[in-house]
Design a protein around this motif. Structure first.
Motif, mmCIF file in Angstrom:
data_model
loop_
_atom_site.group_PDB
_atom_site.id
_atom_site.type_symbol
_atom_site.label_atom_id
_atom_site.label_comp_id
_atom_site.label_asym_id
_atom_site.label_seq_id
_atom_site.Cartn_x
_atom_site.Cartn_y
_atom_site.Cartn_z
ATOM 1 N N ILE A 93 0.827 -1.209 0.000
ATOM 2 C CA ILE A 93 0.000 0.000 0.000
ATOM 3 C C ILE A 93 0.856 1.252 0.000
ATOM 4 O O ILE A 93 0.715 2.134 -0.843
ATOM 5 C CB ILE A 93 -0.942 -0.007 1.220
ATOM 6 N N ASP A 94 1.752 1.359 0.952
ATOM 7 C CA ASP A 94 2.683 2.486 1.055
ATOM 8 C C ASP A 94 4.080 1.893 1.180
ATOM 9 O O ASP A 94 4.463 1.403 2.250
ATOM 10 C CB ASP A 94 2.333 3.361 2.261
ATOM 11 N N TRP A 95 4.851 1.946 0.122
ATOM 12 C CA TRP A 95 6.085 1.163 0.015
ATOM 13 C C TRP A 95 7.149 1.975 -0.730
ATOM 14 O O TRP A 95 7.398 1.765 -1.906
ATOM 15 C CB TRP A 95 5.769 -0.144 -0.725
ATOM 16 N N PRO A 96 7.782 2.954 -0.080
ATOM 17 C CA PRO A 96 8.797 3.766 -0.760
ATOM 18 C C PRO A 96 10.019 2.939 -1.155
ATOM 19 O O PRO A 96 10.267 1.857 -0.610
ATOM 20 C CB PRO A 96 9.158 4.822 0.292
ATOM 21 N N ALA A 97 10.771 3.454 -2.098
ATOM 22 C CA ALA A 97 11.940 2.733 -2.612
ATOM 23 C C ALA A 97 12.972 2.519 -1.511
ATOM 24 O O ALA A 97 13.201 3.392 -0.669
ATOM 25 C CB ALA A 97 12.559 3.516 -3.766
#
Length: 249
Positions: A93-97
């Motif tokens: 869902i919310d998965w930054p690099a």
């Protein structure tokens, strides 16, 4: 000298242990949870959150959020002996690099004996030429960490045990893609507890959020005569205990 009742209790313990270790199997059971009712059923699950991390059943799935500290995990309450296939769907869902978080499906057999398949974001474990850090990996005892680069933001993780062999794989367009395998003598007789969760790696990235859905476990179930044998043994030992109490009164 050991007290007679202690000897009887020890015998009872051995009977129960023997019944668990030498279980004939006739059929199989399938447990599935789609979480569509937005409930984490305590009959089947234990919820563990530490620090400020969180788990909530919402939107027909289970959503896990990494806090500034701690982790969030679900444990399946029934240990499994023998063959099994366990799968779970996930969505990022919310998965930054390169967030260095670890989405884990684990078959736990002790602190130093865990069979793990993960979806992670960490360039340290990316064997691909692009080094984006987006990786499926397995971590099995004696094998080390094996990784496969991916661009997936949703998918399915799978752990499978057949006899003494274990495989960790993920679902792609052509079927199950096996990452790592594990073989251990007597692995099939070891009781393992299934779990899944969100954990920090080398650093903690607050706010990472993932969803888990459609958990399934397929495993053998004991034949009816196994329960009869156990029940008969318990009755016999109960009568022995009662007889000892009468003689001592």
């Amino acid at each position: 000298m050991r007290h007679p009742r202690i000897r009887v209790r020890a015998a009872l313990g051995m009977l129960v242990l023997s019944s668990l270790l030498f279980v004939p199997y006739a059929s199989a059971m399938v447990y599935a949870d789609d979480f569509n009712d937005n409930i984490i059923d305590p009959t089947w699950w234990t919820v563990t959150t530490t620090g400020t991390s969180a788990i909530v059943a919402a939107n027909g799935r289970v959503e896990l959020t990494q806090g500034s500290t701690g982790f969030a995990a679900l444990g399946f309450v029934m240990p499994i002996v023998g063959d099994f296939v366990v799968t779970v769907d996930y969505h990022l869902i919310d998965w930054p690099a390169n967030n260095q978080e670890r989405l884990v499906l684990n078959a736990y057999g002790g602190p130093t004996n865990q069979l793990v398949i993960e979806r992670i974001s960490d360039t340290q474990y990316d064997p691909g030429p692009q080094r984006t850090g987006e990786v499926y990996l397995t971590d099995f005892p004696g094998q080390g960490i094996l990784g496969t680069p991916t661009a997936d933001r949703s998918g399915t993780l799978r752990l499978e045990r057949s006899g003494d062999a274990v495989r960790g794989s993920f679902l792609d367009g052509s079927g199950w893609n096996v990452i790592g395998t594990h073989f251990r003598v007597d692995e099939g007789s070891l009781a393992r507890t299934m779990g899944m969760g969100l954990f920090a790696g080398n650093t903690t990235t607050t706010g990472v959020k993932v969803a888990l859905d459609n958990f399934t476990v397929y495993a053998p179930v004991p034949e009816p005569q196994t329960y009869a044998l156990l029940a008969g043994g318990l009755v016999l030992l109960g009568l022995r205990l009662r007889g000892r109490r009468i003689m001592q009164s």
